[in-house]
Design a protein around this motif. Structure first.
Motif, mmCIF file in Angstrom:
data_model
loop_
_atom_site.group_PDB
_atom_site.id
_atom_site.type_symbol
_atom_site.label_atom_id
_atom_site.label_comp_id
_atom_site.label_asym_id
_atom_site.label_seq_id
_atom_site.Cartn_x
_atom_site.Cartn_y
_atom_site.Cartn_z
ATOM 1 N N LEU A 1 32.476 75.344 17.638
ATOM 2 C CA LEU A 1 33.497 74.416 18.127
ATOM 3 C C LEU A 1 33.001 73.634 19.343
ATOM 4 N N LEU A 2 32.294 74.306 20.245
ATOM 5 C CA LEU A 2 31.740 73.606 21.397
ATOM 6 C C LEU A 2 30.647 72.622 20.960
ATOM 7 N N SER A 3 29.840 73.003 19.979
ATOM 8 C CA SER A 3 28.813 72.099 19.454
ATOM 9 C C SER A 3 29.447 70.865 18.829
ATOM 10 N N ALA A 4 30.523 71.078 18.082
ATOM 11 C CA ALA A 4 31.209 69.962 17.419
ATOM 12 C C ALA A 4 31.702 68.950 18.440
ATOM 13 N N ARG A 5 32.185 69.438 19.571
ATOM 14 C CA ARG A 5 32.609 68.521 20.637
ATOM 15 C C ARG A 5 31.444 67.666 21.111
ATOM 16 N N ARG A 6 30.297 68.315 21.301
ATOM 17 C CA ARG A 6 29.173 67.619 21.928
ATOM 18 C C ARG A 6 28.480 66.647 20.987
ATOM 19 N N VAL A 7 28.399 66.977 19.704
ATOM 20 C CA VAL A 7 27.723 66.055 18.783
ATOM 21 C C VAL A 7 28.648 64.956 18.300
ATOM 22 N N GLY A 8 29.956 65.128 18.492
ATOM 23 C CA GLY A 8 30.908 64.075 18.165
ATOM 24 C C GLY A 8 31.116 63.877 16.677
ATOM 25 N N PRO A 9 31.977 62.927 16.323
ATOM 26 C CA PRO A 9 32.325 62.718 14.911
ATOM 27 C C PRO A 9 31.166 62.274 14.039
ATOM 28 N N SER A 10 30.127 61.712 14.633
ATOM 29 C CA SER A 10 28.967 61.303 13.837
ATOM 30 C C SER A 10 27.982 62.448 13.640
ATOM 31 N N GLY A 11 28.228 63.582 14.284
ATOM 32 C CA GLY A 11 27.383 64.758 14.120
ATOM 33 C C GLY A 11 28.054 65.805 13.260
ATOM 34 N N LYS A 12 27.398 66.968 13.139
ATOM 35 C CA LYS A 12 27.920 68.043 12.297
ATOM 36 C C LYS A 12 27.505 69.373 12.897
ATOM 37 N N ALA A 13 28.434 70.337 12.887
ATOM 38 C CA ALA A 13 28.140 71.684 13.381
ATOM 39 C C ALA A 13 28.375 72.687 12.262
ATOM 40 N N TYR A 14 27.329 73.414 11.887
ATOM 41 C CA TYR A 14 27.407 74.467 10.881
ATOM 42 C C TYR A 14 27.447 75.828 11.571
ATOM 43 N N GLY A 15 28.212 76.741 11.006
ATOM 44 C CA GLY A 15 28.195 78.123 11.449
ATOM 45 C C GLY A 15 27.850 79.020 10.279
ATOM 46 N N LEU A 16 26.956 79.977 10.497
ATOM 47 C CA LEU A 16 26.535 80.908 9.445
ATOM 48 C C LEU A 16 26.849 82.332 9.876
ATOM 49 N N ASP A 17 27.536 83.073 9.024
ATOM 50 C CA ASP A 17 27.858 84.459 9.334
ATOM 51 C C ASP A 17 27.911 85.247 8.029
ATOM 52 N N MET A 18 27.573 86.532 8.085
ATOM 53 C CA MET A 18 27.581 87.359 6.879
ATOM 54 C C MET A 18 28.882 88.132 6.712
ATOM 55 N N THR A 19 29.791 87.995 7.686
ATOM 56 C CA THR A 19 30.979 88.835 7.711
ATOM 57 C C THR A 19 32.207 88.043 7.291
ATOM 58 N N GLU A 20 32.842 88.444 6.197
ATOM 59 C CA GLU A 20 34.019 87.747 5.686
ATOM 60 C C GLU A 20 35.100 87.634 6.755
ATOM 61 N N GLU A 21 35.312 88.721 7.500
ATOM 62 C CA GLU A 21 36.382 88.732 8.491
ATOM 63 C C GLU A 21 36.118 87.732 9.613
ATOM 64 N N MET A 22 34.864 87.630 10.050
ATOM 65 C CA MET A 22 34.526 86.655 11.082
ATOM 66 C C MET A 22 34.653 85.229 10.554
ATOM 67 N N LEU A 23 34.247 84.995 9.321
ATOM 68 C CA LEU A 23 34.375 83.661 8.743
ATOM 69 C C LEU A 23 35.833 83.240 8.653
ATOM 70 N N ALA A 24 36.696 84.161 8.251
ATOM 71 C CA ALA A 24 38.123 83.849 8.179
ATOM 72 C C ALA A 24 38.667 83.506 9.562
ATOM 73 N N LEU A 25 38.257 84.272 10.566
ATOM 74 C CA LEU A 25 38.691 84.007 11.935
ATOM 75 C C LEU A 25 38.171 82.650 12.413
ATOM 76 N N GLY B 1 30.083 84.126 14.255
ATOM 77 C CA GLY B 1 31.213 84.939 14.685
ATOM 78 C C GLY B 1 32.538 84.211 14.584
ATOM 79 N N GLY B 2 33.335 84.270 15.677
ATOM 80 C CA GLY B 2 34.637 83.625 15.692
ATOM 81 C C GLY B 2 34.594 82.128 15.881
ATOM 82 N N GLY B 3 33.404 81.557 16.062
ATOM 83 C CA GLY B 3 33.255 80.109 16.032
ATOM 84 C C GLY B 3 33.186 79.400 17.365
ATOM 85 N N ILE B 4 33.126 80.130 18.489
ATOM 86 C CA ILE B 4 33.171 79.451 19.779
ATOM 87 C C ILE B 4 32.036 78.450 19.956
ATOM 88 N N ASP B 5 30.805 78.827 19.587
ATOM 89 C CA ASP B 5 29.675 77.925 19.792
ATOM 90 C C ASP B 5 29.672 76.778 18.789
#
Length: 293
Positions: A93-117, A87-91
């Motif tokens: 962004l929160l995941s990225a905080r928790r895993v830190g710079p040595s980790g990675k957070a991927y988001g998958l969405d099928m909706t162009e509008e949500m990906l842009a947001l 979706g809009g990326g809230i989870d």
């Protein structure tokens, strides 16, 4: 996919595309069809105040979930996490905080509008260890063994092919990886027709599985230690639930490595280390190539 399945997927896509556009124009979204409005009991209100702090307003407004999967997943520094239906990326962004710079957070969405947001929100948040992918949760565009954790927030109930989702989660997880999901789940006595009477498919109700169906689906995909636990009611006989499971580390997944010892004999020296399959050359929040962690 059947014609009905295609129609349902298009309804879901169109609904959440409209929600993303409304958020981009200063509105807010909620899980369901019809008018889009803030719902503190079904969306961002389920996140702690400290989690919300520092996130873009648009990421908060676009929160469509029925729980907080990060409270379930217990993310650790350096882990790689995938959010299904980001979706809009809230989870993310929160995941990225928790895993830190040595980790990675991927988001998958099928909706162009949500990906842009989501990309806009990641830029506003200054998140550099995130990556958003376009695709369906039934066919995840990542190699096998890419992530340590899969999360999702009130999305799997929207899928028209849930066994495919479970199989794909199992495939992209590394051995020993885990899932931490929140989703709408029906009490076991409710038939599909009775679930549909309580809400529509796009509204995260009609497509919900029962507790038994959820457990059986994950176990059939190969998961172990499956737990499906209700948290709060969302309709009569329907609940938000937290879902946990683990991908086992089995002998079949890693080949035996033999070493030649003195005298020409051979001995097993344990399991071969798993090659890092993390993808490179995908676009991060700034549109620049992203290389692993």
């Amino acid at each position: 996919m059947t014609g009905q399945g295609s129609d349902l997927r298009e309804q879901v896509r169109a609904n959440y595309a409209a929600a993303a556009v409304q958020v981009s124009q200063g509105g807010a979204a909620c899980c369901g069809s019809g008018s889009i409005e803030v719902d503190e009991s079904f969306g961002v209100g389920l996140y702690a105040t400290e989690d919300r702090a520092g996130l873009p307003a648009e990421a908060l407004a676009a929160s469509l979930g029925c729980g907080n999967p990060l409270a379930v997943a217990e993310l650790r520094e350096g882990e790689r996490v995938l959010d299904l239906g980001s979706g809009g990326g809230i989870d993310v962004l929160l995941s990225a905080r928790r895993v830190g710079p040595s980790g990675k957070a991927y988001g998958l969405d099928m909706t162009e509008e949500m990906l842009a947001l989501a990309l806009a929100n990641a830029k506003k948040a200054g998140a550099t260890n995130v990556e958003f992918l376009k695709g369906a949760i039934e066919s995840i565009p990542l190699p096998a063994g890419t992530v340590d954790v899969v999360i999702s927030n009130c999305v799997i109930n929207l899928s028209v092919d849930k066994p495919a989702v479970f199989a794909e989660m199992f495939r992209v997880l590394a051995a020993g990886g885990r899932i931490g999901i929140t989703d709408v789940v029906a009490e076991d006595q409710l038939t599909p027709d009775q679930r549909a009477e309580r809400g529509d498919y796009v509204g995260c109700i009609a497509g919900a599985m029962s507790f038994a169906e959820y457990r059986q689906g994950l176990e059939s995909a190969g998961f172990a230690d499956v737990e499906v636990t209700a948290t709060h009611a969302v309709a009569d006989g329907m609940h938000s639930a937290i879902v946990r499971a683990v991908k086992p580390v089995t002998a079949a997944e890693l080949p035996i490595v033999e070493t030649i010892v003195a005298g020409g004999g051979r001995r097993a020296a344990g399991r071969a280390p798993r090659a890092d399959p993390r993808p490179s050359d995908r676009c991060g929040p700034e549109g620049q190539p992203s290389r692993g962690r």
